[in-house]
Design an enzyme around this catalytic site. Sequence first.
Site, PDB file in Angstrom:
ATOM      1  CE  LYS A   1      -4.317   1.502   2.133  1.00  0.00           C
ATOM      2  NZ  LYS A   1      -5.562   1.076   2.905  1.00  0.00           N
TER       3      LYS A   1
ATOM      4  CD  GLU B   1     -19.262  -1.365   8.676  1.00  0.00           C
ATOM      5  OE1 GLU B   1     -19.694  -2.580   8.139  1.00  0.00           O
ATOM      6  OE2 GLU B   1     -18.277  -0.680   8.200  1.00  0.00           O
TER       7      GLU B   1
ATOM      8  NE  ARG C   1     -22.893  -3.239   3.759  1.00  0.00           N
ATOM      9  CZ  ARG C   1     -21.651  -3.281   3.178  1.00  0.00           C
ATOM     10  NH1 ARG C   1     -20.497  -3.759   3.980  1.00  0.00           N
ATOM     11  NH2 ARG C   1     -21.313  -3.251   2.073  1.00  0.00           N
TER      12      ARG C   1
END
Length: 630
Positions: free
Chosen positions: A289, A373, A401
């Site tokens: 990353k 979530e 969610r």
Amino acid sequence: MIKNSDKCYGYLSKINTPAELKKMTYDEMGMLAEEIRLFLLDSVSKTGGHIASNLGVVELTLALHKVLNTPVDKIIWDVGHQTYVHKILTGRKDSFESLRQLGGIAGFPKTQESEYDVFNTGHSSTSISAALGIARARDLNRENYTVVAVIGDGALSGGMALEALNDAGMSRTNLLVILNDNGMSIAPNVGGLSRYLSKIRVRPFYYKTRESMQAFIDSLPNSGKRLRKFLHKVKASMKSMFIPSMFFEDLGFRYFGPIDGHNIKEMVRVFEQAKMMKGPVLVHVTTIKGKGYKFAEENPGIYHGVAPFEIETGQLVNSGGENYSGIFGKKMCELAEQDNKVIAITAAMTDGTGLSQFRELYPKRFFDVGIAEQHAVTMAAGLAMGGAKPVVAIYSTFLQRAYDQILHDVALQNIKVVFAIDRAGVAGDDGETHQGIYDISFLYTIPNMTILSPASPNELKNMLDYAVFEHKGPVAVRYPKGTGHEFDGSDAPIEFGKGVVLKEGTSVTLIGVGKMLEITFEAGRLLESEGISCEIINPRFLRPADEEIILASARKTGKVVVIEDVIQEGGFGAYVTGLINDARTGAYTKVIGLPNKGIEHGKVELIYKKYGLDAQGIKAAIIKEFDLNK
Ligand SMILES: Cc1ncc(C[n+]2csc(CCOP(=O)(O)OP(=O)(O)O)c2C)c(N)n1
């Protein structure tokens, strides 16, 4: 300083569609990759955006577009924050100056923006489900093209992704899943699956040996049947020797990897092979990353999504003042110090929600559950059942969610969970998938749910005190992105169900919800300058609302306006309208909010202006509605 000129972008300037890429040699593609990195830095340092994730997928995106015949073949990008390179390669590089700006190109895939964007994403972990659906439709239509889902290791921690793997693995559908594993979600990835992937990452030996062995078996003549059988057995037992359980293969996927996600040639070779295979295939690619930009490689979390920054120093342009997330995080540390039952929960957003310090100070009372979530909310309900005081910090948009978990697991049992809802209201640059403009409407439908909306940092702190220590039952405190200011009376203690009249007036009542109170005051001043006397109310509690002060004011002024930066359907304004009508006050009402049509990306202030939620727009709408010019 890196210049955004054609001279620096010899290879990139030739690319307008993936077709040009196909003519390039691997060396040329390598140089193109470097140019793309410079281009990304040059543009994203000005506009802000998801720099680290995009720097990490440059070669992966090039390899995919080299192998696939897009847009006939379909790529579905999970979350979609890593699609800048894809956009650059598919005809949008000249629009990059407008990235995430109002009217410009989006920071996420948008089907209306390009035929190369197949499915809109923004929330995590949806790609495999969408790709499997598209692949199944292809098969039903007897069509023939390749469908690819590109999913990060962070996104793989989301329940939906696992549900989709479970279904896809047994489906026999031709589907290619590319797992882009950089060991990072926004922060370092968490959980057992992440640990499993890191085990695989450090054991490429097994896969390399297994691949070579397979190649050897394939090369054996038909006469070597017994040897072939024996070697297959050896290959199978190697698996259990090296890896305790082959998760993806056991689920029904052919697994390839891990392969170096910065080696274009290697990826092209494996993708070509994987594309030709029958059934679901997963290619595990490892990437870094932030690759190629020192600051992002060293701090991928900070450079995951950034405001504009200086390339040479990595310095982020300061947005000024402490934001609500920071204030929330500090307050949480205070609450935890006061009471050792206070727990903080995040779904992969420790920094974003301001909880980094809490994690350092109270590691045992802090839970990062991954991009989960739903699990976060039900786990909080369990914690509360066990006597803890859980505070679940989730952005408004991602809390969508967990609707059923809030309703079924928390609210119906009237369990005391505090929902700290960050980025409530218009959130800006990330666009329609990230706006926090639905929470009032969906929370309003949930039994036993109390909803508070602070209009300043002091109010946020006091509301958290109230929510954690006084309130009974589920309670949501929804606060906006960015910074806020204090106003006279903002530090008044919070009382259940009580709002405040902040300014008396006679002609019209203005009710400003949360952050909109500041703009409501501004609009009030503009109206007063035209001789229209305004009464201004801070509702504080959106549910239960302070009916007494609202109805009294309605009877006094005869005109009530609710100003909120959420959709109008089912919002606080809709509630107040019903209340005033039912009470037969005879007062007129107007709601100034957002249309329910998906609100695009752009700076928050510009979006407010566009939708008439700036002070001038509010003033004009009120004068027009009530004919106040006469
Ligand atoms: C449902 C949901 N929760 C939280 C987020 C916020 N979010 C955006 S990207 C991201 C991390 C994704 O990690 P990974 O999939 O590994 O991609 P990477 O950026 O590392 O390439 C998170 C948590 C989201 N987009 N959707």
